[in-house]
Scaffold this motif. Structure first.
Motif: not given
Length: 327
Positions: A73-78, A92-101, A158-166
């Motif tokens: 997720n970090s590589e894709l967002a960047a 959307s990816l940067l809104s999800g979870a934490s940097g470590q995750l 609820t479906h939890p993914s931010d990335m899937a929404v985008a």
């Protein structure tokens, strides 16, 4: 955690063939699966490690982009192309979870993460998604984070993914390989299943079917936004999220794409809501009309009733931002 066998796959064909057994699970980042195994919500007899498969590239694909399932997720967002041409996805990816995750979580795994409904995680509670036929404690219990759209008598998770929404907004395609070695392409709109009477069946994937990548079509012109309303500023799931791409021409909305998280049992999109806006000048009345149409079939279950008002306030605010000046 119950004991399990472990196998490292050397090819996508081998991974899919081995995992045809329903008691076998793929593991990559493991950010969701390992937690579920610790709680014995998931009890696979075997894990197939796919982390060494060649699925980690982001490449041009015609006018679009192909993303390997193991891209983090970090590589894709960047990635420069994603930030430039698919900004809504990066946001959307940067809104999800934490940097470590995000450093561990993979693109394929993100699409398949399971609900964060507390009754799904609590093995002493009734949950049709975890134990079909047992009932749904979420309907009459503490359901503040749960869905108001796409629910059924059997499940309101609820479906939890931010990335899937985008991805839903972008009309992504999911690329897979089946256990028999054949490949197929699944439109993102057909990947996730609403609960109906079988909430335990969450996707259209077959046993052993492995996601190998995601294909994005050509970029969408316009202003890209991702707004996520949550209980705290980071490391929290959406109460309501809006992915939006709006292109303005001569003071009117020439093209509108919208997708929603935090309110649906699947990543939610309504073409009707988009059509209400296209060709119109921005304004409170048309924005309110869009929100009303989105909520036409919404149903609250007590603690989550507030989401209906939240949508009515948030969607017009996002559309006002998206249409402020020419994008």
């Amino acid at each position: 955690m119950k004991t399990f066998d472990y196998q490292r796959a050397s090819s996508t064909q081998e991974a899919a063939a081995v995992a045809a057994d329903a008691a076998t699970k793929f593991i990559a980042g493991g950010t969701n699966l390992l937690d579920l195994m610790k709680l014995q919500v998931e009890t696979p007899s075997r894990l197939v490690d796919i982390t060494r498969l060649p699925l980690k590239s982001i490449e041009a694909d015609g006018e679009g982009v192909r993303i390997g399932a193991l891209v983090s997720n970090s590589e894709l967002a960047a990635d420069e192309r994603i930030r430039r041409d698919y900004e809504v996805l990066s946001r959307s990816l940067l809104s999800g979870a934490s940097g470590q995750l995000r450093n561990k979580a993979t693109t394929g795994g993100n699409l398949l993460q399971r609900t964060r409904c507390g009754y799904f995680y609590e093995t002493s509670a009734r949950c049709n998604k975890r134990e079909p036929g047992s009932g749904c404690d979420g309907r009459d219990g503490f359901n503040r984070i749960l869905a108001i759209l796409g629910t059924s008598d059997h499940c309101i998770a609820t479906h939890p993914s931010d990335m899937a929404v985008a991805m839903r907004l972008l009309d992504a395609e999911v690329l897979t390989i089946k256990s028999n070695g054949s490949e197929r392409t699944i439109p993102i709109a057909e990947l996730h299943r609403m609960p109906g009477k079988t909430p335990e069946i969450e996707t259209s994937l077959e046993p052993g079917e492995l996601i190998t990548g995601i294909r994005l079509p050509k970029p969408l012109a316009g202003r890209h936004l991702y707004r996520k309303v949550r209980d705290r500023a980071s490391y929290a799931f959406a109460l309501f999220s809006v992915a939006a791409v709006v292109r303005m021409e001569a003071g009117r909305m020439a093209d509108v794409r919208l997708a929603f998280g935090g309110i649906g049992t699947v990543p939610w999109r309504s073409k009707g809501v988009e059509e209400v806006l296209i060709g119109e000048a921005p304004g409170e009345v048309v924005f309110a009309r869009a929100a009303d149409l989105l909520l036409k079939d919404a149903k609250g279950y007590g603690d989550n009733d507030f989401k209906i008002d939240l949508v009515r306030r948030t969607l017009p605010a996002v559309l006002a931002d998206a249409t402020r000046g020419d994008a």
